[in-house]
Design a protein around this motif. Structure first.
Motif, mmCIF file in Angstrom:
data_model
loop_
_atom_site.group_PDB
_atom_site.id
_atom_site.type_symbol
_atom_site.label_atom_id
_atom_site.label_comp_id
_atom_site.label_asym_id
_atom_site.label_seq_id
_atom_site.Cartn_x
_atom_site.Cartn_y
_atom_site.Cartn_z
ATOM 1 N N GLY A 54 -6.292 8.596 4.966
ATOM 2 C CA GLY A 54 -6.396 8.766 3.515
ATOM 3 C C GLY A 54 -5.141 9.304 2.860
ATOM 4 N N GLY A 55 -4.065 9.411 3.621
ATOM 5 C CA GLY A 55 -2.828 9.997 3.120
ATOM 6 C C GLY A 55 -2.103 9.113 2.120
ATOM 7 N N ARG A 56 -1.207 9.739 1.403
ATOM 8 C CA ARG A 56 -0.381 9.040 0.415
ATOM 9 C C ARG A 56 1.039 9.557 0.569
ATOM 10 N NH1 ARG A 56 -1.820 7.579 -5.619
ATOM 11 N NH2 ARG A 56 0.271 7.275 -6.417
ATOM 12 N N PHE A 57 2.000 8.624 0.562
ATOM 13 C CA PHE A 57 3.399 9.014 0.688
ATOM 14 C C PHE A 57 4.262 8.049 -0.120
ATOM 15 C CE2 PHE A 57 2.295 6.251 4.161
ATOM 16 C CZ PHE A 57 3.396 5.458 4.412
ATOM 17 N N VAL A 58 5.445 8.526 -0.475
ATOM 18 C CA VAL A 58 6.352 7.751 -1.308
ATOM 19 C C VAL A 58 7.653 7.531 -0.543
ATOM 20 C CG1 VAL A 58 7.639 7.688 -3.493
ATOM 21 C CG2 VAL A 58 5.343 8.718 -3.412
ATOM 22 N N LEU A 59 8.050 6.262 -0.440
ATOM 23 C CA LEU A 59 9.309 5.886 0.190
ATOM 24 C C LEU A 59 10.345 5.610 -0.893
ATOM 25 C CD1 LEU A 59 7.811 3.327 2.731
ATOM 26 C CD2 LEU A 59 8.731 5.586 3.302
ATOM 27 N N ARG A 60 11.544 6.139 -0.737
ATOM 28 C CA ARG A 60 12.651 5.866 -1.663
ATOM 29 C C ARG A 60 13.351 4.606 -1.149
ATOM 30 N NH1 ARG A 60 13.613 6.421 -6.525
ATOM 31 N NH2 ARG A 60 12.632 8.454 -6.351
ATOM 32 N N MET A 61 13.092 3.477 -1.802
ATOM 33 C CA MET A 61 13.557 2.192 -1.302
ATOM 34 C C MET A 61 14.941 1.792 -1.806
ATOM 35 S SD MET A 61 11.111 1.514 0.729
ATOM 36 C CE MET A 61 11.613 -0.087 1.307
ATOM 37 N N ASN A 62 15.211 2.028 -3.095
ATOM 38 C CA ASN A 62 16.429 1.474 -3.670
ATOM 39 C C ASN A 62 16.699 2.144 -5.008
ATOM 40 O OD1 ASN A 62 18.532 -0.145 -4.454
ATOM 41 N ND2 ASN A 62 17.348 -2.023 -4.590
ATOM 42 N N GLY A 63 17.645 3.049 -5.062
ATOM 43 C CA GLY A 63 17.977 3.705 -6.328
ATOM 44 C C GLY A 63 16.756 4.346 -6.959
ATOM 45 N N ASP A 64 16.316 3.802 -8.085
ATOM 46 C CA ASP A 64 15.149 4.336 -8.785
ATOM 47 C C ASP A 64 13.833 3.721 -8.308
ATOM 48 O OD1 ASP A 64 16.732 5.977 -10.355
ATOM 49 O OD2 ASP A 64 16.982 4.459 -11.916
ATOM 50 N N GLU A 65 13.882 2.838 -7.326
ATOM 51 C CA GLU A 65 12.676 2.139 -6.886
ATOM 52 C C GLU A 65 12.040 2.826 -5.682
ATOM 53 O OE1 GLU A 65 13.847 -1.924 -6.294
ATOM 54 O OE2 GLU A 65 14.353 -2.179 -8.408
ATOM 55 N N LEU A 80 -2.708 0.415 11.299
ATOM 56 C CA LEU A 80 -2.311 1.158 10.108
ATOM 57 C C LEU A 80 -2.303 0.157 8.961
ATOM 58 C CD1 LEU A 80 -1.166 3.687 8.680
ATOM 59 C CD2 LEU A 80 1.120 2.917 9.385
ATOM 60 N N ARG A 81 -3.124 0.409 7.951
ATOM 61 C CA ARG A 81 -3.168 -0.442 6.760
ATOM 62 C C ARG A 81 -2.889 0.417 5.547
ATOM 63 N NH1 ARG A 81 -8.357 -2.524 6.875
ATOM 64 N NH2 ARG A 81 -8.551 -2.133 4.679
ATOM 65 N N LEU A 82 -2.034 -0.103 4.662
ATOM 66 C CA LEU A 82 -1.590 0.653 3.492
ATOM 67 C C LEU A 82 -1.669 -0.197 2.238
ATOM 68 C CD1 LEU A 82 1.938 1.494 4.965
ATOM 69 C CD2 LEU A 82 -0.016 3.053 5.030
ATOM 70 N N THR A 83 -1.944 0.443 1.113
ATOM 71 C CA THR A 83 -1.613 -0.213 -0.140
ATOM 72 C C THR A 83 -0.124 0.039 -0.340
ATOM 73 O OG1 THR A 83 -2.144 1.731 -1.472
ATOM 74 C CG2 THR A 83 -3.895 0.098 -1.186
ATOM 75 N N TRP A 84 0.552 -0.921 -0.921
ATOM 76 C CA TRP A 84 2.000 -0.872 -1.128
ATOM 77 C C TRP A 84 2.214 -1.060 -2.613
ATOM 78 C CZ3 TRP A 84 6.146 -0.199 2.144
ATOM 79 C CH2 TRP A 84 7.401 -0.632 1.715
ATOM 80 N N ASP A 85 2.562 0.006 -3.296
ATOM 81 C CA ASP A 85 2.730 -0.025 -4.749
ATOM 82 C C ASP A 85 4.215 0.178 -5.052
ATOM 83 O OD1 ASP A 85 2.409 0.028 -7.462
ATOM 84 O OD2 ASP A 85 1.068 1.751 -7.489
ATOM 85 N N TYR A 86 4.929 -0.945 -5.131
ATOM 86 C CA TYR A 86 6.379 -0.917 -5.332
ATOM 87 C C TYR A 86 6.679 -0.906 -6.824
ATOM 88 C CZ TYR A 86 11.257 -1.812 -4.090
ATOM 89 O OH TYR A 86 12.612 -1.695 -3.907
ATOM 90 N N THR A 87 7.693 -0.165 -7.217
ATOM 91 C CA THR A 87 8.088 -0.049 -8.621
ATOM 92 C C THR A 87 8.156 -1.431 -9.284
ATOM 93 O OG1 THR A 87 9.396 1.909 -8.093
ATOM 94 C CG2 THR A 87 9.888 0.800 -10.179
ATOM 95 N N GLY A 88 7.428 -1.588 -10.391
ATOM 96 C CA GLY A 88 7.482 -2.809 -11.177
ATOM 97 C C GLY A 88 6.681 -3.976 -10.644
ATOM 98 N N GLU A 89 5.916 -3.773 -9.564
ATOM 99 C CA GLU A 89 5.124 -4.855 -8.974
ATOM 100 C C GLU A 89 3.660 -4.444 -8.913
ATOM 101 O OE1 GLU A 89 6.586 -5.588 -5.018
ATOM 102 O OE2 GLU A 89 8.608 -6.049 -5.719
#
Length: 174
Positions: A54-65, A80-89
């Motif tokens: 049930g964890g949530r984490f944020v990856l710094r992918m690219n500059g502000d994204e 391991l299954r995750l929702t992937w909420d990428y900036t702007g998508e």
């Protein structure tokens, strides 16, 4: 290291699928996928949170994204299954499955429900999984998400090859 083992993309379905045989036991691969410090070694720096049930984490992918990930299935050391909420998508889903394969591990990655061009994700995940393989072998790839020069050079060479794996896509001459 760049592998010639391509995954596949399906633009119509919005999916990317890759499989890799990694030279490490399942438990070591699982740790590389779930330890925040190790994620930063091959994928991208963890800005906050941590993987876990049930964890949530944020990856710094690219500059502000960033990619904000929420764990929706946690079955160590196999699923391991995750929702992937990428900036702007719109949110999508990443499923990682690990199966012991002798002294190594077969990793299957499926990224689904992508509402953006899957080719960029096919090439991107390919580079990240190459980085994972180097990391597991003790190498230092200095992962910088999707913005380092080495990542971008590898991505640019792989993107046309991934576009060619989409058999349902119209041909460039059509």
């Amino acid at each position: 290291m760049t592998t010639d083992l391509l995954g596949t993309v399906d633009r119509a379905a919005g999916t990317v699928t890759l499989e890799r045989r990694l030279r490490a036991p399942v438990e070591r691969v699982w740790a590389a996928l779930t330890d925040p410090a190790r994620l930063g070694d091959w994928l991208a720096p963890v800005e906050s949170g941590a993987p876990g049930p049930g964890g949530r984490f944020v990856l710094r992918m690219n500059g502000d994204e960033t990619a904000t990930c929420t764990v929706v299935a946690w079955d160590p050391p196999h699923v391991l299954r995750l929702t992937w909420d990428y900036t702007g998508e719109p949110a999508s889903e990443v499923a990682l499955t690990l199966v012991g394969d002798g002294e190594g591990t077969l990793l299957r990655l499926e990224h689904a429900r992508l509402a953006v061009d899957v080719v960029q994700y096919g090439a991107g995940w390919h580079v990240h999984l190459d980085n994972l393989d180097v990391h597991l072998a003790g190498g230092d790839v200095r992962a910088e998400g999707c913005c380092g020069d080495a990542f971008l050079a590898a991505w640019e060479s792989l993107a046309p090859r991934y576009a060619a794996t989409d058999h349902g896509a119209p041909s460039p001459t059509a």
